[in-house]
Design an enzyme around this catalytic site. Structure first.
Site, PDB file in Angstrom:
ATOM      1  CG  HIS A   1      -1.861   1.147   1.306  1.00 12.05           C
ATOM      2  ND1 HIS A   1      -3.181   0.989   1.705  1.00 12.05           N
ATOM      3  CD2 HIS A   1      -1.731   2.466   1.037  1.00 12.05           C
ATOM      4  CE1 HIS A   1      -3.800   2.155   1.670  1.00 12.05           C
ATOM      5  NE2 HIS A   1      -2.930   3.081   1.281  1.00 12.05           N
TER       6      HIS A   1
ATOM      7  CG  HIS B   1      -0.915   6.920  -1.278  1.00 15.05           C
ATOM      8  ND1 HIS B   1      -2.159   6.940  -1.847  1.00 15.05           N
ATOM      9  CD2 HIS B   1      -1.055   6.297  -0.079  1.00 15.05           C
ATOM     10  CE1 HIS B   1      -3.034   6.368  -1.016  1.00 15.05           C
ATOM     11  NE2 HIS B   1      -2.384   5.968   0.060  1.00 15.05           N
ATOM     12  CG  LEU B   2       4.569   5.468  -5.907  1.00 16.24           C
ATOM     13  CD1 LEU B   2       5.132   4.617  -7.042  1.00 16.24           C
ATOM     14  CD2 LEU B   2       5.641   5.735  -4.853  1.00 16.24           C
ATOM     15  NE  ARG B   3       0.564  11.822  -2.476  1.00 21.51           N
ATOM     16  CZ  ARG B   3      -0.424  11.373  -1.709  1.00 21.51           C
ATOM     17  NH1 ARG B   3      -1.460  10.723  -2.229  1.00 21.51           N
ATOM     18  NH2 ARG B   3      -0.377  11.554  -0.406  1.00 21.51           N
TER      19      ARG B   3
ATOM     20  CE  LYS C   1      -7.733   2.068  -0.328  1.00 18.21           C
ATOM     21  NZ  LYS C   1      -6.618   3.002  -0.258  1.00 18.21           N
TER      22      LYS C   1
ATOM     23  CG  HIS D   1      -9.960   4.574   3.309  1.00 16.12           C
ATOM     24  ND1 HIS D   1      -8.761   5.245   3.310  1.00 16.12           N
ATOM     25  CD2 HIS D   1     -10.634   5.025   4.398  1.00 16.12           C
ATOM     26  CE1 HIS D   1      -8.721   6.066   4.354  1.00 16.12           C
ATOM     27  NE2 HIS D   1      -9.853   5.952   5.028  1.00 16.12           N
TER      28      HIS D   1
ATOM     29  CG  HIS E   1      -5.033   2.483   5.960  1.00 18.59           C
ATOM     30  ND1 HIS E   1      -6.385   2.453   6.190  1.00 18.59           N
ATOM     31  CD2 HIS E   1      -4.881   3.098   4.766  1.00 18.59           C
ATOM     32  CE1 HIS E   1      -7.020   3.025   5.178  1.00 18.59           C
ATOM     33  NE2 HIS E   1      -6.130   3.422   4.301  1.00 18.59           N
TER      34      HIS E   1
ATOM     35  CG  ASP F   1      -1.717   4.907   3.992  1.00 19.77           C
ATOM     36  OD1 ASP F   1      -1.803   5.289   2.806  1.00 19.77           O
ATOM     37  OD2 ASP F   1      -2.449   5.358   4.896  1.00 19.77           O
TER      38      ASP F   1
ATOM     39  CB  ALA G   1      -5.191  12.898   5.883  1.00 15.04           C
TER      40      ALA G   1
HETATM   41  C1  NCD Z   1      -3.612   8.960   1.873  1.00 16.57           C
HETATM   42  C2  NCD Z   1      -3.138   9.963   0.800  1.00 16.57           C
HETATM   43  O1  NCD Z   1      -2.625  11.020   1.175  1.00 16.57           O
HETATM   44  O2  NCD Z   1      -3.262   9.651  -0.382  1.00 16.57           O
HETATM   45  N1  NCD Z   1      -3.743   9.651   3.121  1.00 16.57           N
HETATM   46  C3  NCD Z   1      -3.752   9.098   4.370  1.00 16.57           C
HETATM   47  O3  NCD Z   1      -3.936   9.842   5.335  1.00 16.57           O
HETATM   48  N2  NCD Z   1      -3.569   7.826   4.573  1.00 16.57           N
HETATM   49  C4  NCD Z   1      -4.886   8.310   1.430  1.00 16.57           C
HETATM   50  C5  NCD Z   1      -5.304   7.145   2.277  1.00 16.57           C
HETATM   51  O4  NCD Z   1      -4.748   6.053   2.167  1.00 16.57           O
HETATM   52  O5  NCD Z   1      -6.229   7.320   3.089  1.00 16.57           O
HETATM   53 ZN    ZN Z   2      -3.299   5.025   1.506  1.00 16.46          ZN
END
Ligand code: NCD
Ligand code: ZN
Length: 333
Positions: free
Chosen positions: A14, A16-18, A96, A133, A168, A241, A257
């Site tokens: 899990h 995130h790479l944007r 997802k 999620h 998560h 995450d 977040a």
């Molecule tokens: C994640 C994000 O910034 O993409 N943020 C987070 O607080 N975990 C998205 C997510 O997995 O909820």
């Molecule tokens: Zn995430």
């Protein structure tokens, strides 16, 4: 106490790479830590078609060619079987599910999970994994995960063969529920939920860099989560995450977040497992159970960590990493 530790090259199920300019640096930093990653689809624009799966994978690989890249797509509309098969062909192994508005880039999230049942039924048939999620929007923030569990139970009742990952996991109730549900329900565990509680966000001073969804909860929740991992239960595996946001996006009127943990995830885990005298459980947690659940081969490459103090930079790639400025005990050789 060991001074060197040989580990299997970790998987992160899990991350995130944007997108755009940021993507290359985040992908490269993931490449330094992990051998294989499952990338989340909440980019702008979202990953939600065969075309976008293919394009996103190519962009990540262009920046980080040695990474094994697995993709997810957003479950925010109903897909045909043909579309699902094409997304799979292009590298997606899971969908997802984001409830509407619960986290970063979920404005296009789902308001009624039942609306997604036609696709979920196809996913069960095709054996695609559903990543949840698991937070119920609109209720008190610390109760959101607990209040979501009814949806998880209903899903598994209606789709008994569907493989589901509760992402998560952060509350004692959710950990217990995952434990009690059948083997096709598992959970990812982040490094930050493993070490933080609400105190680390608002206890003494306000620490916006520790703000994430789901919110780190009470000491008891953290203990139950750690106990599940330290019991060696194969339903719980690493998904960091890691969710970088530029410093100014987190420290402002309405902060985003997400915690940037990829650069420090493995050193912190080694330290935590060592503290509990459970280093023997670490290989399965970071490079075994997740692959087994996803029905993909375990990787046999190794990486060596050495006991050597280093200070986490205050900023990496424009984002403040978890434990910024603090000294960690283990580093990659
Ligand atoms: C994640 C994000 O910034 O993409 N943020 C987070 O607080 N975990 C998205 C997510 O997995 O909820
Ligand atoms: Zn995430």
């Amino acid at each position: 106490m060991p001074q060197e530790l040989s580990l299997p090259v970790p998987d992160d199920f899990h991350i995130h790479l944007r997108q755009g300019q940021d993507l290359a640096s985040y992908a490269k930093s993931a490449e330094q830590q992990f051998g294989r990653i499952l990338v989340m689809p909440n980019t702008e624009p979202p990953v939600n078609s065969a075309e976008s799966v293919k394009k996103y994978k190519a962009e990540i690989l262009a920046a980080a060619p040695s990474l094994k890249v697995l993709l997810t797509f957003k479950l925010n509309k109903n897909y045909t079987e043909q579309e699902l098969l094409e997304m799979r062909k292009n590298g997606a192994i899971a969908a997802k599910y984001y409830p509407l508005g619960v986290t970063t880039n979920s404005q296009d999230g789902v308001s009624q999970i039942e609306d997604m049942y036609p696709t979920i039924e196809l996913m069960e048939k095709l054996d695609l994994v559903l990543c949840l999620h698991g937070e119920e929007p609109g209720v008190f923030c610390l109760d959101r995960e607990k209040k979501f569990l009814k949806h998880l139970e209903k899903l598994i009742r209606i789709f008994p063969k569907l493989r589901i990952v509760l992402e998560h996991v952060s509350s004692a109730e959710a950990v217990e529920r995952v434990k009690s549900l059948p083997q096709n329900v598992a959970a990812t565990v982040t490094v930050h939920h493993f070490i933080l509680t609400l105190d680390d966000i608002v206890g003494d001073s306000l620490r916006p860099q520790n703000f994430c969804k789901p919110i780190p909860k009470l000491p008891k929740d953290k203990e139950v989560l750690r106990a599940a991992v330290f019991s060696g239960n194969n339903k719980f595996f690493l998904g960091t995450d890691s969710a970088p946001h530029a410093l100014e996006k987190k420290e402002c009127l309405c902060g985003a977040a997400g915690i940037y943990s990829a650069p420090v995830a493995i050193p912190i885990l080694i330290e935590e497992f060592e503290k509990e005298n459970e280093l023997a459980l670490l290989p399965n947690f970071i490079a075994g159970f997740g692959a087994d659940f996803y029905k993909i081969p375990r990787q046999n490459k190794k990486v060596t960590y050495i006991k050597k103090e280093w200070q986490v930079p205050k900023i990496i790639d424009g984002a403040v990493p978890l434990r910024a400025g603090e000294v960690l005990k283990w580093d990659r050789k």
